[in-house]
Design a protein around this motif. Structure first.
Motif, PDB file in Angstrom:
ATOM      1  N   MET A  94       1.147  -1.121   0.274  1.00 11.52           N
ATOM      2  CA  MET A  94       0.040   0.280  -0.019  1.00 11.52           C
ATOM      3  C   MET A  94       1.021   0.891   0.060  1.00 11.52           C
ATOM      4  O   MET A  94       0.275   1.962  -0.639  1.00 11.52           O
ATOM      5  CB  MET A  94      -0.471   0.775   1.179  1.00 11.52           C
ATOM      6  N   LYS A 146      -8.263   0.527   6.202  1.00  7.99           N
ATOM      7  CA  LYS A 146      -8.285   1.166   7.748  1.00  7.99           C
ATOM      8  C   LYS A 146      -9.336   1.422   8.631  1.00  7.99           C
ATOM      9  O   LYS A 146      -9.360   0.995   9.601  1.00  7.99           O
ATOM     10  CB  LYS A 146      -8.222   2.910   8.025  1.00  7.99           C
ATOM     11  N   MET A 178      -7.476   2.442   0.265  1.00  8.17           N
ATOM     12  CA  MET A 178      -7.075   2.402   1.823  1.00  8.17           C
ATOM     13  C   MET A 178      -7.923   3.322   2.915  1.00  8.17           C
ATOM     14  O   MET A 178      -8.011   2.452   4.010  1.00  8.17           O
ATOM     15  CB  MET A 178      -6.837   3.877   1.165  1.00  8.17           C
ATOM     16  N   CYS A 179      -9.258   3.445   2.460  1.00  7.83           N
ATOM     17  CA  CYS A 179      -9.812   4.038   3.692  1.00  7.83           C
ATOM     18  C   CYS A 179     -10.566   2.594   4.592  1.00  7.83           C
ATOM     19  O   CYS A 179     -10.798   2.554   5.610  1.00  7.83           O
ATOM     20  CB  CYS A 179     -11.485   4.896   3.164  1.00  7.83           C
ATOM     21  N   VAL A 230      -7.917   5.116  -3.254  1.00  3.87           N
ATOM     22  CA  VAL A 230      -8.236   6.134  -2.059  1.00  3.87           C
ATOM     23  C   VAL A 230      -9.622   4.886  -1.376  1.00  3.87           C
ATOM     24  O   VAL A 230      -9.494   5.142  -0.136  1.00  3.87           O
ATOM     25  CB  VAL A 230      -8.423   6.868  -2.197  1.00  3.87           C
TER      26      VAL A 230
END
Lengths: 291, 448
Positions: free
Chosen positions: A25, A54, A50-51, A47
């Motif tokens: 990543m 998380k 990644m969100c 994006v």
């Protein structure tokens, strides 16, 4: 403390599997920052991934950071809204270029990238559109997320954050997904690979519980986790930390000993076996970075 | 007070002191989490992740000599908060000190409020430099004398002793916050203070610990609708009925407690419309305000978001009057900074005593100062390399792109683990305290 020790152990186990993923990543995000040629939809997908990663990590923590969770959830909603608007404006057979979008971001690269919409979602299906443009393996392996995935993911996170108010045993590790009936496909991120047959639904998101991935714990005998913990102070009536909250639908006594109480076949009946298996995510990442 | 830096009449900042361990291997408990001067500037308090408070006191003697301003030496150290475990919710409560705020001095003792995620404590720091001697019923070592052996009476006298500084907890304000406390602020009425967590703000009376008033509550009925949290709050320095709170969406709300008991409706809403040319996926995240501070005059307030510092005139809500870019070169690195979570770092900011200069921290142990009058800014570094007293700090420069000049640092070689989140400025003099991860640097202006 029991909870702290388990968190520590799980964190380490996860970290081993996540570290490769995280390294990949990091490479992708610096590619995002430095490359001007990355198509907009790919950037957006990066994006979004990644969100979601998380958010999933936060789900595994007993007390996620509310501020960060809200910011990330808002970002996901924003992307989701944009994708929804784009798909509602585009004709079904989108193969060339991206339809003009009033919310368009500067720097959109309108080279024939098409949006392949996952089946089973509430978006229009791109029927009969051989939509993969010849951009290479990256676009062919985009992780697609349906609307329902994101909405339910955000809902479940925020609902779980609310548990802090409750006096009753916290539900942070009880998957919200069990409370809402979901259609099988909508719980999953789909990995599409043109060259291979669909491997089956990969659930990174699903119901946010790593209990669905039995692979994490299968090499750990349950007893090993507890062997050096002194449990003499816990009698049978003690309401132990959330990891051991007895689940109403399950009656088997061994359920209370399992780390994740909902890891049992009865709760999985309504949901196809979605395996949050990060070794397969490693494979996905390899494809994405084109190695 | 002179300006930020550069030539002419501007200040030249010199290294004065550094506190803390030299090792690169940082013990987690030593990470500094808050820095605050008291109202006179004589005392400087730091809080750390281990729940300890260390107070430094400025030497008074050297001030007359004016070779340098007084040095700060350790005055008192105490354990403010201990780690706790909430059995009901199976949560660990960190002992990290989130904020320290000094109360204005009313008598010989000093008072400060310190808070962790859940509990605020009022500490009294007092000096003892005399002790009574010559009790009738007690021996000097404390043993009681047999009353029948007492033949004469005497009055105990106070004799000098070595200075002892005692810190004692006078009040403990607990169990009022479900979410993590991010701010405390003492009121100008000298009687009350506020504490803010992610969703609520409570008003306390300093004398009353078993209850507080909830004055702001932004928790939605359905948590799934939550889109905004409170990030900081502060009382106005002069109006005891006015306070502000900032949000994760980049807005600041000013509230008047006279309007209603629950200040959910703001009196003023400060928000700058977004610049469409700077729009990105991370726009909302970087607009989240990490700190809000009123100017000493009370006319302005300053906010810090990820990339900039903004000064607002309280009379103008639709945009800030001044905006200063702290590290604009990071705008093209937002994805990487999001990936490694640096984008969530909460930088603080502070005013100098005359409200003419503002200061905030950045990465690579850099910190920045902006002079509001001359519009000049300067970047300095907190590093042990310049650790000779009265060494003037050399201005630093980051090269965003293109050819790197000599002495410049390129963006890619910045160390994002070395972040300066906490800074403080002496209320009256040009003395600043800058906290790196586990060291406290004190810089002064060059005194000729």
């Amino acid at each position: 403390m029991l909870v702290a020790r388990l968190r520590f152990m799980l964190g380490r186990g996860l970290k081993r599997k996540l570290s490769d993923y995280e390294e990949n990543m990091a490479g992708l995000s610096s590619a995002f920052d430095s490359s001007r040629n990355l198509p907009y939809s790919l950037k957006r997908q990066l994006v979004l991934n990644m969100c979601l990663t998380k958010l999933q990590t936060y789900k595994m923590v007993v007390e996620p950071n509310l501020h960060r969770s809200v910011l990330i959830a808002n970002t996901v909603r924003q992307i989701q809204e944009e994708m929804r608007q784009e798909s509602s404006q585009q004709p079904v057979n989108v193969c060339n270029g991206i339809a003009p979008n009033p919310l368009s971001y500067p720097g959109i690269d309108s080279s024939g990238i098409s949006l392949h919409l996952p089946s089973g979602s509430n978006q229009q299906e791109s029927n009969g559109c051989n939509s993969w443009s010849a951009e290479g393996p990256i676009e062919n392996s985009l992780l697609m997320v349906s609307d329902d995935d994101m909405s339910s993911a955000i809902s479940s996170i925020l609902k779980d954050l609310d548990f802090m108010e409750d006096i009753s045993p916290p539900t942070s590790l009880v998957p919200a997904g069990d409370d809402e009936p979901k259609s099988p496909e909508s719980t999953c991120l789909k990995l599409e690979d043109d060259r291979q047959d669909l491997k089956g639904a990969e659930c990174v998101f699903g119901s946010f519980e790593i209990s669905n991935s039995t692979s994490y714990l299968k090499d750990l005998a349950i007893d090993d986790i507890f062997e050096d913990i002194d449990t003499s102070m816990y009698d049978s009536d003690f309401c132990v930390p959330p990891l051991m909250t007895p689940r109403p639908p399950s009656s088997a006594t061994e359920e209370t000993l399992k780390t994740f109480p909902s890891c049992n076949s009865s709760s999985a009946n309504n949901i196809p076996i979605c395996r949050t298996d990060l070794s397969e995510l490693d494979h996905i990442m390899e494809i994405l970075v084109g190695s | 007070m002179a300006g930020a830096g550069g030539g002419g009449n501007d200040i030249q900042w010199c290294f004065s002191q550094v506190k803390g361990a030299v090792d690169d291997d940082v013990a987690e408990a030593d990470i500094i989490s808050t820095v605050e001067f008291n109202h006179s500037g004589e005392l400087l308090a730091t809080g750390d992740k281990g729940g300890r408070v260390v107070i430094f006191q400025q030497e008074q003697e050297n001030k007359i000599q004016s070779l340098s301003r007084g040095e700060y030496n350790v005055y008192s150290t105490f354990q403010s908060h201990e780690p706790e475990f909430d059995y009901l919710k199976s949560l660990e409560i960190e002992e990290k000190i989130n904020k320290i705020r000094w109360l204005p001095q009313k008598n010989a003792a000093q008072f400060l409020l310190s808070t962790n995620d859940k509990t605020i404590k009022l500490w009294k720091i007092s000096e003892r430099d005399k002790r009574p001697e010559g009790y009738n019923l007690k021996e000097e070592d404390g043993r009681y004398r047999d009353p029948s052996t007492v033949t004469t009476l005497r009055v105990p006298v106070l004799r000098p002793m070595d200075l002892m500084v005692e810190a004692s907890p006078r009040r403990i304000f607990a169990n009022a916050h479900t979410y993590h406390i991010n701010s405390i602020s003492s009121n100008s009425d000298y009687e009350t203070y506020l504490s803010a967590d992610d969703l609520r703000i409570n008003l306390w009376h300093l004398e009353i610990t078993d209850r507080s008033f909830n004055i702001v509550d932004i928790k939605p009925a359905n948590m799934e609708e939550l889109t905004e949290v409170i990030t900081a709050a502060e009382f106005h320095p002069n109006s005891c009925n006015t306070f502000v709170y900032s949000s994760s969406k980049g807005t600041i709300r000013l509230c008047d407690m006279r309007a209603s008991a629950l200040c959910d409706r703001h009196s003023k809403l400060f928000e700058e419309p977004e610049d469409p040319s700077n729009r990105s996926f991370f726009s909302e995240i970087i607009s989240s305000i990490s700190d809000v501070k009123f100017s000493h005059s009370g006319r302005y307030m300053m906010t810090r978001d990820y990339l900039s510092v903004k000064i607002w005139d309280l009379n103008m809500e639709n945009r800030p009057v001044e905006t200063y870019q702290v590290h604009e070169y990071l705008r093209s690195k937002l994805c990487s900074l999001y990936e490694n979570d640096c984008i969530f770092d909460k930088f603080e900011c502070c005013w100098n005593g005359s409200d003419s200069v503002v200061m905030t921290g950045s990465y690579n142990n850099f910190f920045r100062m902006f002079d509001r009058n001359t519009k000049r800014d300067i970047t300095l570094e907190a590093s042990r390399e310049n650790n000779k007293p009265r060494t003037v700090l050399k201005p630093r420069k980051v090269c965003a792109s293109g050819k790197r000049k000599k002495d410049e640092i390129s963006v890619d070689s910045l160390d994002f683990n070395k972040k300066i989140l906490h800074t403080a400025w002496h209320p009256k003099e040009n003395i600043i305290a800058v906290a790196t991860t586990n060291n406290l640097y004190i810089f002064q202006d060059k005194v000729n």
